[in-house]
Design a protein around this motif. Sequence first.
Motif, mmCIF file in Angstrom:
data_model
loop_
_atom_site.group_PDB
_atom_site.id
_atom_site.type_symbol
_atom_site.label_atom_id
_atom_site.label_comp_id
_atom_site.label_asym_id
_atom_site.label_seq_id
_atom_site.Cartn_x
_atom_site.Cartn_y
_atom_site.Cartn_z
ATOM 1 N N VAL A 115 0.842 -1.197 0.000
ATOM 2 C CA VAL A 115 0.000 0.000 0.000
ATOM 3 C C VAL A 115 0.876 1.245 0.000
ATOM 4 C CG1 VAL A 115 -1.663 1.346 1.341
ATOM 5 C CG2 VAL A 115 -1.929 -1.123 1.184
ATOM 6 N N GLU A 116 1.832 1.249 0.882
ATOM 7 C CA GLU A 116 2.767 2.358 1.014
ATOM 8 C C GLU A 116 3.442 2.659 -0.334
ATOM 9 O OE1 GLU A 116 3.896 3.479 4.322
ATOM 10 O OE2 GLU A 116 5.145 5.006 3.357
ATOM 11 N N TYR A 117 3.903 1.583 -0.950
ATOM 12 C CA TYR A 117 4.645 1.733 -2.193
ATOM 13 C C TYR A 117 3.754 2.263 -3.309
ATOM 14 C CZ TYR A 117 6.935 0.340 -6.517
ATOM 15 O OH TYR A 117 7.463 0.340 -7.778
ATOM 16 N N ARG A 118 2.600 1.612 -3.486
ATOM 17 C CA ARG A 118 1.699 2.004 -4.579
ATOM 18 C C ARG A 118 1.204 3.434 -4.372
ATOM 19 N NH1 ARG A 118 0.993 0.381 -9.364
ATOM 20 N NH2 ARG A 118 -0.987 1.459 -9.235
ATOM 21 N N ALA A 119 0.758 3.751 -3.147
ATOM 22 C CA ALA A 119 0.206 5.077 -2.874
ATOM 23 C C ALA A 119 1.267 6.145 -3.113
ATOM 24 C CB ALA A 119 -0.321 5.140 -1.445
ATOM 25 N N SER A 120 2.474 5.893 -2.611
ATOM 26 C CA SER A 120 3.536 6.875 -2.805
ATOM 27 C C SER A 120 3.782 7.105 -4.286
ATOM 28 C CB SER A 120 4.834 6.384 -2.169
ATOM 29 O OG SER A 120 4.617 6.087 -0.827
ATOM 30 N N LYS A 121 3.774 6.007 -5.016
ATOM 31 C CA LYS A 121 4.095 6.110 -6.441
ATOM 32 C C LYS A 121 3.064 6.968 -7.191
ATOM 33 C CE LYS A 121 4.799 3.310 -10.443
ATOM 34 N NZ LYS A 121 4.528 1.989 -10.997
ATOM 35 N N VAL A 122 1.774 6.696 -6.955
ATOM 36 C CA VAL A 122 0.772 7.459 -7.716
ATOM 37 C C VAL A 122 0.685 8.909 -7.229
ATOM 38 C CG1 VAL A 122 -0.629 5.535 -8.509
ATOM 39 C CG2 VAL A 122 -1.097 6.530 -6.274
ATOM 40 N N ILE A 123 0.933 9.139 -5.956
ATOM 41 C CA ILE A 123 0.894 10.516 -5.456
ATOM 42 C C ILE A 123 2.038 11.321 -6.091
ATOM 43 C CG2 ILE A 123 1.238 11.958 -3.410
ATOM 44 C CD1 ILE A 123 -0.250 9.773 -1.825
#
Lengths: 231, 294
Positions: A115-123
């Motif tokens: 979650v951390e990785y995906r969210a950071s990436k799209v933000i």
Amino acid sequence: MKIKFSGVSKVFEPGIVALRDIHLQIDKGEFVYVVGATGSGKSTLLKLITREMIPTRGSVFVNDVNLRKMRAVDIPYYRRDVGLVAQDFRLIPHLTVFENVAFVMEAMAVPPRMVEYRASKVIEQVGLWRRRFMRPPQLSGGEQQRVAIARALANSPSLFVADEPTGNLDFRTAADVMKILLSINAAGVTVVMTTHNQYIVDSCRQRVIELSEGKLVRDEQLGRYTLDDNF
Amino acid sequence: MTTFSYILRDTGRLLIRHWFLGLLTLLTTSVMVWILGLTTLFSLNVRHQLSRLESELVVQPYLKKGAEVEKVAEKIRAMPAVLSLKPLSPEDSLAKLQSRMGSQSRALSLMGTNPLPWNFEVRVRSAREVEPLVRTLMGMEEIDDVVYAGMVVQRVASLSRVTSRAAVVMFVIAILVTSLVVYNTIHISLYSRREEIAIMYLVGATRSYISTPFVLEGTFLALLGSLMAVGGIALAYLPGIRILQENLPFLSLLENPRVIGQFCLLLVGFGATLGWVCSCIVVMRFMSSTIRPD
Ligand SMILES: Nc1ncnc2c1ncn2[C@@H]1O[C@H](COP(=O)(O)OP(=O)(O)OP(=O)(O)O)[C@@H](O)[C@H]1O
Ligand SMILES: [Mg+2]
């Protein structure tokens, strides 16, 4: 994802006809602009795809599944595969940018590190990294819009439905968002977006669907924003 | 598993967000369960007392001279109120009397012939049946007189009826008030988040993911309230019976820690279940109206 409208009409309570007998097919991997005057029924068309609304007459099929008959337990799983950017963003005001993007994945039981990785990436992708701990009411309209885009991207959906995703954005930011949408489309994601932005439609030529007072009046491959455009 | 920790986080948020309302719910629930617990304990104690007294309920009919002992005994044994019957011959009665009188028993032997008639020791099923039984026995012509000590028992019996009824009434009130308060709190919680609920559902959260924090909020409040109530009961009941026993040592009270512990566990279970059921109902009703498509 493949979408099919078959004889779809949507009539609202006091007798307002928002859509009138729409027949339409959008194939997997297509990029479609939905254009038309304000009140012509664009948002209604998109809400029928996300099953926020049910047609008054006719049916909407997604991958040959009639959305009207979709079982209640299946709806959340369908929606996880649809990235939605609503015209009014639909962000949760008391959650931070990061949490707004993350909670859908959390609801899907994605492991926290993922979650951390995906969210950071799209933000980061929508240029809001420095705003990730702010809450929607503290953000400008354009920033909120990009949070909504980031949330829609987070799930890696196979259908992206966006209601004026560039409506509040300046020219450059809008161009950045278009780049993102074109790149996910290139990766096979079906994209349906409404827009009032003539420049975008005319410069990134794609299929154009035009609505007028709820009727489908134009469906053109590589179309322009308006039909009789002489420039 | 990870989803569950997210859900717990959201539950915590809900509790913090409406902390004042939560506190009110907590207090109401705990007061209700506390009163319910004490009422029930009181009634259980009265009933315990009664059953002790009832096990010693004896009616003693004395026969007229010349009555046929076996026939009368059969007749009385057949009565539904009678638990058991033991015939006592004049000699038995005299021996019993002598043993009871101890050193003065020699006075009895001075009387020469035994003046005592045949009599029965009749055990009665319950205190309620003593009075009618005595009336029936008095009506029998073979019987001279009936001796019984039923008044105290009858008082206790009617007290037991009253306390049992009070406990039942309190049970109903506790259910009603607790349900109402939990229902309301969770409803307000849901209402203040209706926008968020709709959004979460729109972007793919399942109904159970969205509703679980609300259900947990209600269950947690009721559970904590019941735990507080049980603590309050321990504070009030245990010293209470100690004082009673010092002053009225003939009372037999419920003091077995295991029994009281089980009773408290039952109360907590009752509170938590009630909270859970109420929250489930309100959440289900609210959800289906919030996420219905246009
Ligand atoms: N929930 C609703 N209840 C009643 N009428 C509605 C509802 N939603 C939309 N309408 C009506 O349906 C018509 C089409 O609305 P819609 O939002 O689809 O237009 P639109 O093309 O998206 O307009 P815009 O470009 O301004 O966003 C409008 O006349 C609107 O008033
Ligand atoms: Mg619209």
